[in-house]
Structure formats: C-alpha cells, structure tokens
Design a protein around this motif. Structure first.
Motif, PDB file in Angstrom:
ATOM      1  N   ALA A  43       2.010 -12.637 -10.721  1.00 36.19           N
ATOM      2  CA  ALA A  43       2.689 -11.444 -11.217  1.00 36.19           C
ATOM      3  C   ALA A  43       4.190 -11.622 -11.060  1.00 36.19           C
ATOM      4  O   ALA A  43       4.651 -12.219 -10.099  1.00 36.19           O
ATOM      5  N   HIS A  44       4.946 -11.104 -11.995  1.00 34.01           N
ATOM      6  CA  HIS A  44       6.414 -11.146 -11.907  1.00 34.01           C
ATOM      7  C   HIS A  44       6.935  -9.712 -11.847  1.00 34.01           C
ATOM      8  O   HIS A  44       7.632  -9.255 -12.740  1.00 34.01           O
ATOM      9  N   TYR A  45       6.594  -9.013 -10.772  1.00 31.70           N
ATOM     10  CA  TYR A  45       7.015  -7.626 -10.631  1.00 31.70           C
ATOM     11  C   TYR A  45       8.504  -7.487 -10.342  1.00 31.70           C
ATOM     12  O   TYR A  45       9.037  -6.385 -10.360  1.00 31.70           O
ATOM     13  N   ASP A  46       9.187  -8.592 -10.118  1.00 34.76           N
ATOM     14  CA  ASP A  46      10.637  -8.571  -9.970  1.00 34.76           C
ATOM     15  C   ASP A  46      11.331  -8.525 -11.334  1.00 34.76           C
ATOM     16  O   ASP A  46      12.539  -8.312 -11.414  1.00 34.76           O
ATOM     17  N   SER A  47      10.590  -8.683 -12.409  1.00 34.48           N
ATOM     18  CA  SER A  47      11.143  -8.700 -13.765  1.00 34.48           C
ATOM     19  C   SER A  47      11.847  -7.391 -14.095  1.00 34.48           C
ATOM     20  O   SER A  47      11.429  -6.306 -13.681  1.00 34.48           O
ATOM     21  N   GLY A  48      12.886  -7.489 -14.902  1.00 35.30           N
ATOM     22  CA  GLY A  48      13.638  -6.326 -15.342  1.00 35.30           C
ATOM     23  C   GLY A  48      12.798  -5.305 -16.088  1.00 35.30           C
ATOM     24  O   GLY A  48      13.135  -4.120 -16.124  1.00 35.30           O
ATOM     25  N   SER A  49      11.692  -5.735 -16.679  1.00 33.37           N
ATOM     26  CA  SER A  49      10.838  -4.794 -17.407  1.00 33.37           C
ATOM     27  C   SER A  49      10.202  -3.761 -16.472  1.00 33.37           C
ATOM     28  O   SER A  49       9.689  -2.745 -16.935  1.00 33.37           O
ATOM     29  N   PHE A  50      10.253  -4.014 -15.166  1.00 33.95           N
ATOM     30  CA  PHE A  50       9.719  -3.057 -14.188  1.00 33.95           C
ATOM     31  C   PHE A  50      10.811  -2.246 -13.507  1.00 33.95           C
ATOM     32  O   PHE A  50      10.533  -1.504 -12.559  1.00 33.95           O
ATOM     33  N   ASN A  51      12.045  -2.372 -13.954  1.00 34.14           N
ATOM     34  CA  ASN A  51      13.144  -1.680 -13.270  1.00 34.14           C
ATOM     35  C   ASN A  51      12.944  -0.172 -13.180  1.00 34.14           C
ATOM     36  O   ASN A  51      13.346   0.440 -12.200  1.00 34.14           O
ATOM     37  N   LYS A  52      12.347   0.432 -14.202  1.00 33.53           N
ATOM     38  CA  LYS A  52      12.170   1.888 -14.226  1.00 33.53           C
ATOM     39  C   LYS A  52      11.115   2.388 -13.241  1.00 33.53           C
ATOM     40  O   LYS A  52      11.271   3.465 -12.663  1.00 33.53           O
ATOM     41  N   ASP A  53      10.046   1.598 -13.075  1.00 28.76           N
ATOM     42  CA  ASP A  53       8.915   2.129 -12.312  1.00 28.76           C
ATOM     43  C   ASP A  53       8.238   1.094 -11.408  1.00 28.76           C
ATOM     44  O   ASP A  53       7.073   1.226 -11.063  1.00 28.76           O
ATOM     45  N   ARG A  54       8.979   0.074 -10.991  1.00 32.86           N
ATOM     46  CA  ARG A  54       8.419  -1.023 -10.194  1.00 32.86           C
ATOM     47  C   ARG A  54       7.645  -0.523  -8.981  1.00 32.86           C
ATOM     48  O   ARG A  54       6.493  -0.899  -8.757  1.00 32.86           O
ATOM     49  N   LEU A  55       8.263   0.314  -8.170  1.00 30.57           N
ATOM     50  CA  LEU A  55       7.619   0.751  -6.928  1.00 30.57           C
ATOM     51  C   LEU A  55       6.396   1.610  -7.190  1.00 30.57           C
ATOM     52  O   LEU A  55       5.384   1.489  -6.487  1.00 30.57           O
ATOM     53  N   GLU A  56       6.462   2.441  -8.222  1.00 34.49           N
ATOM     54  CA  GLU A  56       5.311   3.274  -8.563  1.00 34.49           C
ATOM     55  C   GLU A  56       4.147   2.415  -9.055  1.00 34.49           C
ATOM     56  O   GLU A  56       2.994   2.647  -8.686  1.00 34.49           O
ATOM     57  N   VAL A  57       4.462   1.426  -9.896  1.00 35.37           N
ATOM     58  CA  VAL A  57       3.416   0.525 -10.402  1.00 35.37           C
ATOM     59  C   VAL A  57       2.762  -0.214  -9.237  1.00 35.37           C
ATOM     60  O   VAL A  57       1.526  -0.257  -9.121  1.00 35.37           O
ATOM     61  N   LEU A  58       3.570  -0.780  -8.369  1.00 30.59           N
ATOM     62  CA  LEU A  58       3.001  -1.519  -7.236  1.00 30.59           C
ATOM     63  C   LEU A  58       2.204  -0.614  -6.305  1.00 30.59           C
ATOM     64  O   LEU A  58       1.128  -1.002  -5.835  1.00 30.59           O
ATOM     65  N   ALA A  59       2.687   0.586  -6.069  1.00 30.89           N
ATOM     66  CA  ALA A  59       1.967   1.517  -5.195  1.00 30.89           C
ATOM     67  C   ALA A  59       0.610   1.900  -5.778  1.00 30.89           C
ATOM     68  O   ALA A  59      -0.338   2.176  -5.040  1.00 30.89           O
ATOM     69  N   SER A  60       0.493   1.879  -7.101  1.00 38.04           N
ATOM     70  CA  SER A  60      -0.759   2.280  -7.746  1.00 38.04           C
ATOM     71  C   SER A  60      -1.788   1.155  -7.830  1.00 38.04           C
ATOM     72  O   SER A  60      -2.937   1.394  -8.209  1.00 38.04           O
ATOM     73  N   MET A  61      -1.423  -0.049  -7.513  1.00 39.83           N
ATOM     74  CA  MET A  61      -2.330  -1.187  -7.696  1.00 39.83           C
ATOM     75  C   MET A  61      -3.656  -1.066  -6.947  1.00 39.83           C
ATOM     76  O   MET A  61      -4.712  -1.322  -7.534  1.00 39.83           O
ATOM     77  N   PRO A  62      -3.689  -0.706  -5.680  1.00 40.06           N
ATOM     78  CA  PRO A  62      -4.983  -0.637  -4.992  1.00 40.06           C
ATOM     79  C   PRO A  62      -5.967   0.325  -5.660  1.00 40.06           C
ATOM     80  O   PRO A  62      -7.156   0.019  -5.776  1.00 40.06           O
TER      81      PRO A  62
ATOM     82  N   GLU B  39       7.455  -7.529   1.703  1.00 34.65           N
ATOM     83  CA  GLU B  39       7.691  -6.798   2.958  1.00 34.65           C
ATOM     84  C   GLU B  39       7.323  -5.320   2.820  1.00 34.65           C
ATOM     85  O   GLU B  39       6.882  -4.701   3.774  1.00 34.65           O
ATOM     86  N   ARG B  40       7.478  -4.782   1.640  1.00 30.48           N
ATOM     87  CA  ARG B  40       7.266  -3.351   1.413  1.00 30.48           C
ATOM     88  C   ARG B  40       5.794  -2.970   1.256  1.00 30.48           C
ATOM     89  O   ARG B  40       5.393  -1.867   1.621  1.00 30.48           O
ATOM     90  N   PHE B  41       4.988  -3.872   0.662  1.00 29.98           N
ATOM     91  CA  PHE B  41       3.579  -3.575   0.374  1.00 29.98           C
ATOM     92  C   PHE B  41       2.683  -4.595   1.090  1.00 29.98           C
ATOM     93  O   PHE B  41       2.853  -5.803   0.914  1.00 29.98           O
ATOM     94  N   ASP B  42       1.716  -4.087   1.845  1.00 32.53           N
ATOM     95  CA  ASP B  42       0.825  -4.965   2.613  1.00 32.53           C
ATOM     96  C   ASP B  42       0.077  -5.966   1.748  1.00 32.53           C
ATOM     97  O   ASP B  42      -0.207  -7.079   2.191  1.00 32.53           O
ATOM     98  N   TYR B  43      -0.291  -5.592   0.545  1.00 31.19           N
ATOM     99  CA  TYR B  43      -1.129  -6.410  -0.328  1.00 31.19           C
ATOM    100  C   TYR B  43      -0.332  -7.302  -1.275  1.00 31.19           C
ATOM    101  O   TYR B  43      -0.913  -8.003  -2.099  1.00 31.19           O
ATOM    102  N   VAL B  44       0.984  -7.301  -1.139  1.00 31.49           N
ATOM    103  CA  VAL B  44       1.835  -8.152  -1.974  1.00 31.49           C
ATOM    104  C   VAL B  44       2.333  -9.322  -1.133  1.00 31.49           C
ATOM    105  O   VAL B  44       2.793  -9.142  -0.001  1.00 31.49           O
ATOM    106  N   TYR B  45       2.216 -10.522  -1.714  1.00 31.87           N
ATOM    107  CA  TYR B  45       2.727 -11.747  -1.104  1.00 31.87           C
ATOM    108  C   TYR B  45       3.699 -12.389  -2.085  1.00 31.87           C
ATOM    109  O   TYR B  45       3.713 -12.054  -3.264  1.00 31.87           O
ATOM    110  N   ALA B  46       4.511 -13.302  -1.575  1.00 26.24           N
ATOM    111  CA  ALA B  46       5.549 -13.906  -2.400  1.00 26.24           C
ATOM    112  C   ALA B  46       5.379 -15.414  -2.485  1.00 26.24           C
ATOM    113  O   ALA B  46       4.827 -16.050  -1.587  1.00 26.24           O
TER     114      ALA B  46
END
Length: 144
Positions: free
Chosen positions: A9-28, A53-60
């Motif tokens: 996943a490339h959640y650092d992409s600019g296409s997620f600038n508007k709602d990145r944290l909300e999208v990631l929070a909704s994944m589980p 660091e922010r989400f337990d289920y996200v790794y880099a």
C-alpha cells in the motif's frame, strides 16, 4: 469475514492527503488486518514510518523506487539505514529497476542504487520489495 493483509500500500501518496488518517483508521472494520506501506524516497519512507507508529496494524518498508532514485547518495543511504532500524520497518522497498519511463534516471545509476539497497537489506537482515518494469534481465543480474 475475509481477512486481508495489504502487502503493498502507498498510503503516503498525495491522493490520500484529504482523508489518509480516516481511511487507515477504517481498515480493520473493512477486514484489512495488516498493512505494509513501502516508501519510494526519503520523504515517503519517513511518512511510512510515521503511519506505522500511529496504527498498530500498519508496518513500513523504506527505500528508493527506481523512478525516484536520482537523489540517492551517501547521506540518503545513511538516513535510509537509520529509518530501517525502526522496529516497525519490516523490509527495504520499494526498490528495483524501471526502464519503462524515458525520464527515469539512467539504467546504470538505477542498477547502482538497487545494488546498494540490496546490500543494506542484507546488512540489516531485512527482505526486499522489488519493482521490475521492463528490466527483467538486469534486475535478475543485480539480484544475483
């Protein structure tokens, strides 16, 4: 419910600038239990670590994509090494060769950067995420 491990996943992409944290929070709740977010340069690698660091289920994963490897030098490699030692970094990537786009860095430079990142992965005992586009023979040669 199907459980998903998003391995690229490339959640650092600019296409997620508007709602990145909300999208990631909704994944589980969407069934995505694990995410590996690879970097493509220093900026996106740093962001990948911050999201991990922010989400337990996200790794880099941290690295320089071949299309973005032009600024790779000793200082960039040292910063990559530092980032790669973070406990939530699980791979070096996205690294490799991309001969498709004419504006990409020269093939020889891509090969050098790829080789150096493979050595870094070996040094740190991390797997790699390889990008190979229109460069199959050279990619295999560098890996060998």
């Amino acid at each position: 419910m199907l459980e998903v491990f998003d391995t690229h996943a490339h959640y650092d992409s600019g296409s997620f600038n508007k709602d990145r944290l909300e999208v990631l929070a909704s994944m589980p709740e969407q069934g995505v239990k694990l995410i590996l977010n690879p970097g493509c340069d220093l900026g996106s690698s740093r962001t990948a670590v911050e999201l991990a660091e922010r989400f337990d289920y996200v790794y880099a994963a941290v690295g320089f994509h071949p299309s973005d490897c032009a600024p790779y030098d000793h200082a960039a490699e040292e910063e990559l090494r530092r980032l790669a030692r973070h406990p939530k970094v699980k791979a070096i990537g996205e690294i490799g060769l991309d001969y498709y786009w004419k504006e990409n860095p020269p093939h020889e430079f891509q090969q050098e950067v790829f080789h150096r990142q493979l050595k870094l992965a070996e040094e740190l005992k991390l797997p790699v995420i390889v990008h190979d586009r229109e460069a199959h023979h050279d990619c295999l040669e560098v890996v060998k």
